[in-house]
Scaffold this motif. Structure first.
Motif, PDB file in Angstrom:
ATOM      1  N   GLY A 158       5.132  -6.472  13.534  1.00  0.00           N
ATOM      2  CA  GLY A 158       5.745  -7.399  12.588  1.00  0.00           C
ATOM      3  C   GLY A 158       4.726  -8.314  11.942  1.00  0.00           C
ATOM      4  N   VAL A 159       3.788  -8.819  12.736  1.00  0.00           N
ATOM      5  CA  VAL A 159       2.733  -9.680  12.192  1.00  0.00           C
ATOM      6  C   VAL A 159       1.883  -8.887  11.199  1.00  0.00           C
ATOM      7  CG1 VAL A 159       0.683 -11.062  12.750  1.00  0.00           C
ATOM      8  CG2 VAL A 159       2.697 -11.180  14.224  1.00  0.00           C
ATOM      9  N   LEU A 160       1.567  -7.638  11.554  1.00  0.00           N
ATOM     10  CA  LEU A 160       0.788  -6.799  10.643  1.00  0.00           C
ATOM     11  C   LEU A 160       1.564  -6.545   9.349  1.00  0.00           C
ATOM     12  CD1 LEU A 160      -1.562  -5.022   9.824  1.00  0.00           C
ATOM     13  CD2 LEU A 160      -0.566  -3.183  11.221  1.00  0.00           C
ATOM     14  N   GLY A 161       2.826  -6.182   9.462  1.00  0.00           N
ATOM     15  CA  GLY A 161       3.636  -5.938   8.271  1.00  0.00           C
ATOM     16  C   GLY A 161       3.718  -7.160   7.376  1.00  0.00           C
ATOM     17  N   ASN A 162       3.915  -8.325   7.985  1.00  0.00           N
ATOM     18  CA  ASN A 162       3.969  -9.567   7.208  1.00  0.00           C
ATOM     19  C   ASN A 162       2.628  -9.868   6.546  1.00  0.00           C
ATOM     20  OD1 ASN A 162       6.629  -9.926   7.937  1.00  0.00           O
ATOM     21  ND2 ASN A 162       6.159 -11.319   9.619  1.00  0.00           N
ATOM     22  N   GLY A 163       1.551  -9.623   7.280  1.00  0.00           N
ATOM     23  CA  GLY A 163       0.221  -9.874   6.735  1.00  0.00           C
ATOM     24  C   GLY A 163      -0.098  -8.974   5.553  1.00  0.00           C
ATOM     25  N   LEU A 164       0.244  -7.708   5.689  1.00  0.00           N
ATOM     26  CA  LEU A 164       0.018  -6.780   4.584  1.00  0.00           C
ATOM     27  C   LEU A 164       0.838  -7.190   3.360  1.00  0.00           C
ATOM     28  CD1 LEU A 164       0.009  -3.474   6.625  1.00  0.00           C
ATOM     29  CD2 LEU A 164      -1.938  -4.407   5.338  1.00  0.00           C
ATOM     30  N   SER A 165       2.054  -7.591   3.591  1.00  0.00           N
ATOM     31  CA  SER A 165       2.915  -8.046   2.498  1.00  0.00           C
ATOM     32  C   SER A 165       2.338  -9.298   1.839  1.00  0.00           C
ATOM     33  CB  SER A 165       4.320  -8.317   3.025  1.00  0.00           C
ATOM     34  OG  SER A 165       5.169  -8.731   1.992  1.00  0.00           O
ATOM     35  N   ALA A 166       1.855 -10.228   2.660  1.00  0.00           N
ATOM     36  CA  ALA A 166       1.289 -11.473   2.132  1.00  0.00           C
ATOM     37  C   ALA A 166       0.047 -11.215   1.284  1.00  0.00           C
ATOM     38  CB  ALA A 166       0.940 -12.426   3.281  1.00  0.00           C
ATOM     39  N   ALA A 167      -0.665 -10.120   1.593  1.00  0.00           N
ATOM     40  CA  ALA A 167      -1.857  -9.762   0.824  1.00  0.00           C
ATOM     41  C   ALA A 167      -1.520  -8.822  -0.328  1.00  0.00           C
ATOM     42  CB  ALA A 167      -2.893  -9.131   1.749  1.00  0.00           C
ATOM     43  N   LYS A 168      -0.226  -8.690  -0.610  1.00  0.00           N
ATOM     44  CA  LYS A 168       0.272  -7.843  -1.707  1.00  0.00           C
ATOM     45  C   LYS A 168      -0.095  -6.371  -1.520  1.00  0.00           C
ATOM     46  CE  LYS A 168       0.344 -11.625  -5.034  1.00  0.00           C
ATOM     47  NZ  LYS A 168       1.416 -12.293  -4.427  1.00  0.00           N
ATOM     48  N   ARG A 169      -0.089  -5.939  -0.262  1.00  0.00           N
ATOM     49  CA  ARG A 169      -0.322  -4.532   0.075  1.00  0.00           C
ATOM     50  C   ARG A 169       1.034  -3.959   0.515  1.00  0.00           C
ATOM     51  NH1 ARG A 169      -5.775  -4.779   3.589  1.00  0.00           N
ATOM     52  NH2 ARG A 169      -5.440  -2.529   3.639  1.00  0.00           N
ATOM     53  N   CYS A 170       1.937  -3.908  -0.452  1.00  0.00           N
ATOM     54  CA  CYS A 170       3.346  -3.625  -0.177  1.00  0.00           C
ATOM     55  C   CYS A 170       3.602  -2.220   0.364  1.00  0.00           C
ATOM     56  CB  CYS A 170       4.181  -3.875  -1.424  1.00  0.00           C
ATOM     57  SG  CYS A 170       4.094  -5.597  -1.972  1.00  0.00           S
ATOM     58  N   GLU A 171       2.925  -1.225  -0.138  1.00  0.00           N
ATOM     59  CA  GLU A 171       3.148   0.137   0.360  1.00  0.00           C
ATOM     60  C   GLU A 171       2.729   0.253   1.820  1.00  0.00           C
ATOM     61  OE1 GLU A 171       1.745   3.347  -2.099  1.00  0.00           O
ATOM     62  OE2 GLU A 171       2.332   2.277  -3.915  1.00  0.00           O
ATOM     63  N   GLU A 172       1.609  -0.350   2.158  1.00  0.00           N
ATOM     64  CA  GLU A 172       1.149  -0.323   3.551  1.00  0.00           C
ATOM     65  C   GLU A 172       2.102  -1.111   4.445  1.00  0.00           C
ATOM     66  OE1 GLU A 172      -3.499  -0.530   3.654  1.00  0.00           O
ATOM     67  OE2 GLU A 172      -2.728  -1.504   1.835  1.00  0.00           O
ATOM     68  N   SER A 173       2.581  -2.224   3.937  1.00  0.00           N
ATOM     69  CA  SER A 173       3.543  -3.026   4.695  1.00  0.00           C
ATOM     70  C   SER A 173       4.804  -2.221   4.973  1.00  0.00           C
ATOM     71  CB  SER A 173       3.888  -4.301   3.920  1.00  0.00           C
ATOM     72  OG  SER A 173       4.884  -5.037   4.587  1.00  0.00           O
ATOM     73  N   LEU A 174       5.284  -1.509   3.958  1.00  0.00           N
ATOM     74  CA  LEU A 174       6.469  -0.685   4.123  1.00  0.00           C
ATOM     75  C   LEU A 174       6.239   0.391   5.188  1.00  0.00           C
ATOM     76  CD1 LEU A 174       9.327   0.137   3.336  1.00  0.00           C
ATOM     77  CD2 LEU A 174       8.314   1.482   1.465  1.00  0.00           C
ATOM     78  N   SER A 175       5.076   1.014   5.179  1.00  0.00           N
ATOM     79  CA  SER A 175       4.758   2.040   6.177  1.00  0.00           C
ATOM     80  C   SER A 175       4.800   1.476   7.591  1.00  0.00           C
ATOM     81  CB  SER A 175       3.374   2.642   5.913  1.00  0.00           C
ATOM     82  OG  SER A 175       3.361   3.346   4.707  1.00  0.00           O
ATOM     83  N   VAL A 176       4.258   0.286   7.762  1.00  0.00           N
ATOM     84  CA  VAL A 176       4.265  -0.358   9.082  1.00  0.00           C
ATOM     85  C   VAL A 176       5.696  -0.670   9.503  1.00  0.00           C
ATOM     86  CG1 VAL A 176       3.595  -2.452  10.345  1.00  0.00           C
ATOM     87  CG2 VAL A 176       1.931  -1.275   8.902  1.00  0.00           C
ATOM     88  N   ARG A 177       6.476  -1.187   8.597  1.00  0.00           N
ATOM     89  CA  ARG A 177       7.860  -1.540   8.919  1.00  0.00           C
ATOM     90  C   ARG A 177       8.701  -0.300   9.250  1.00  0.00           C
ATOM     91  NH1 ARG A 177       8.131  -6.944   7.747  1.00  0.00           N
ATOM     92  NH2 ARG A 177       6.587  -7.698   6.289  1.00  0.00           N
ATOM     93  N   LEU A 178       8.453   0.783   8.535  1.00  0.00           N
ATOM     94  CA  LEU A 178       9.180   2.030   8.839  1.00  0.00           C
ATOM     95  C   LEU A 178       8.766   2.584  10.202  1.00  0.00           C
ATOM     96  CD1 LEU A 178       9.137   3.749   5.336  1.00  0.00           C
ATOM     97  CD2 LEU A 178      11.114   2.740   6.516  1.00  0.00           C
ATOM     98  N   ALA A 179       7.486   2.480  10.521  1.00  0.00           N
ATOM     99  CA  ALA A 179       7.010   2.930  11.837  1.00  0.00           C
ATOM    100  C   ALA A 179       7.644   2.089  12.946  1.00  0.00           C
ATOM    101  CB  ALA A 179       5.495   2.859  11.902  1.00  0.00           C
ATOM    102  N   ASP A 180       7.771   0.805  12.697  1.00  0.00           N
ATOM    103  CA  ASP A 180       8.401  -0.086  13.668  1.00  0.00           C
ATOM    104  C   ASP A 180       9.862   0.308  13.888  1.00  0.00           C
ATOM    105  OD1 ASP A 180       8.837  -2.271  15.410  1.00  0.00           O
ATOM    106  OD2 ASP A 180       9.388  -3.569  13.744  1.00  0.00           O
ATOM    107  N   LEU A 181      10.572   0.552  12.806  1.00  0.00           N
ATOM    108  CA  LEU A 181      11.986   0.953  12.918  1.00  0.00           C
ATOM    109  C   LEU A 181      12.135   2.283  13.660  1.00  0.00           C
ATOM    110  CD1 LEU A 181      13.359  -0.025   9.413  1.00  0.00           C
ATOM    111  CD2 LEU A 181      13.965  -1.047  11.610  1.00  0.00           C
ATOM    112  N   ALA A 182      11.181   3.175  13.491  1.00  0.00           N
ATOM    113  CA  ALA A 182      11.255   4.490  14.142  1.00  0.00           C
ATOM    114  C   ALA A 182      11.148   4.382  15.672  1.00  0.00           C
ATOM    115  CB  ALA A 182      10.161   5.398  13.601  1.00  0.00           C
ATOM    116  N   THR A 183      10.583   3.277  16.176  1.00  0.00           N
ATOM    117  CA  THR A 183      10.429   3.128  17.630  1.00  0.00           C
ATOM    118  C   THR A 183      11.597   2.395  18.274  1.00  0.00           C
ATOM    119  OG1 THR A 183       9.202   1.038  17.450  1.00  0.00           O
ATOM    120  CG2 THR A 183       7.913   3.087  17.409  1.00  0.00           C
ATOM    121  N   ARG A 184      12.524   1.952  17.480  1.00  0.00           N
ATOM    122  CA  ARG A 184      13.653   1.179  18.035  1.00  0.00           C
ATOM    123  C   ARG A 184      14.748   2.090  18.518  1.00  0.00           C
ATOM    124  NH1 ARG A 184      13.614  -4.543  16.312  1.00  0.00           N
ATOM    125  NH2 ARG A 184      11.654  -4.774  15.266  1.00  0.00           N
TER     126      ARG A 184
END
Length: 97
Positions: A71-97
């Motif tokens: 979550g911290v990584l996803g937020n950080g990527l988003s804050a740096a305007k790296r939205c596609e990478e942020s989305l990938s991290v968030r999708l990976a996180d959801l896949a483990t739930r």
């Protein structure tokens, strides 16, 4: 220094076997300043997100701390305007739930 401080604070809480009520404020040091309590932003949050993820990456996929690090990584990527990478991290996180 910021990453090392966050890492050490949370490690100390884990060593003392504290509950999540006590551990969570320490984990928040990955995203919030300990002096002014404002959130980091932009590339600083992105760098801390990567450091956080690298710190807890070796834990099991369903480990709460590892997932919080994602979550911290996803937020950080988003804050740096790296939205596609942020989305990938968030999708990976959801896949483990």
């Amino acid at each position: 220094c910021l990453a090392e401080q966050a890492k050490l604070l949370f490690a100390e809480a884990e060593e003392k076997n504290l509950d999540w009520g006590a551990k969570n404020p320490r984990f928040q040091r990955w995203a919030f300043c300990s002096l002014c309590e404002q959130g980091y932003h932009g590339v600083v949050l992105c760098a801390l997100g990567w450091a956080c993820w690298k710190t807890y990456l070796g834990r099991p996929e369903r480990d709460q701390t590892r997932r919080m690090a994602m979550g911290v990584l996803g937020n950080g990527l988003s804050a740096a305007k790296r939205c596609e990478e942020s989305l990938s991290v968030r999708l990976a996180d959801l896949a483990t739930r």
